[in-house]
Design a protein around this motif. Sequence first.
Motif, short mmCIF file in Angstrom:
data_model
loop_
_atom_site.label_atom_id
_atom_site.label_comp_id
_atom_site.label_asym_id
_atom_site.label_seq_id
_atom_site.Cartn_x
_atom_site.Cartn_y
_atom_site.Cartn_z
N ASP A 1 2.66 -5.93 -15.92
CA ASP A 1 3.95 -6.49 -15.51
C ASP A 1 4.50 -5.34 -14.88
OD1 ASP A 1 6.20 -7.60 -14.41
OD2 ASP A 1 6.59 -8.75 -16.15
N ALA A 2 4.43 -4.99 -13.66
CA ALA A 2 4.89 -3.73 -13.38
C ALA A 2 6.43 -3.67 -13.03
CB ALA A 2 4.62 -3.42 -11.66
N SER A 3 7.27 -5.12 -13.38
CA SER A 3 8.54 -4.93 -13.39
C SER A 3 9.21 -4.71 -14.81
CB SER A 3 9.08 -6.15 -13.01
OG SER A 3 8.61 -7.15 -13.98
N ARG B 1 9.83 -2.19 -17.53
CA ARG B 1 10.21 -0.66 -17.72
C ARG B 1 9.77 -0.26 -19.07
NH1 ARG B 1 9.34 -1.06 -13.58
NH2 ARG B 1 8.12 0.25 -14.07
#
Length: 153
Positions: free
Chosen positions: A26-28, A30
Amino acid sequence: VEGGSWWDTEVDGWAGGLSGSARAVDASVRRSYEKGFLLDSSLIPPERRVSDKDFSVSGIHRDARGLPILNSWEDYYTLRGIPLTSPVALLCTFPLTIFYALQKYGEVPITVAKMLGRALRVHAVGIEKEMNFLDLFKELAYLLPFDLEIELT
């Protein structure tokens, strides 16, 4: 390796985005270096820009553009204050490849970005796998001089 670390995709493989670890990215989300590397804190680089003190302690010098002169992984490890036994180079290869390109070929783009007071824009193509390591690319910014920002697009 615990789920969610940067090692998951490296160990399990990317398989064109179809592997189990790739689908879980999930690139969202952090990640701090601590959560991304999942290593003892003594084995990971500090999550901050290199300072004048880092240069002084390490004996590493800057070039005319303000970039650290890094000729080897040993130089990088020394500057960042991590032991040579640390495996971080296996993942830092991604951002440090861009750093090397800037060090070797970036004189004109860096000079222009500084003259115009804007960020240095780096267009990254075909980096679907590396999106899992997005927070690791902060390492690139941490190596740049304070008067140079970078923008990955």
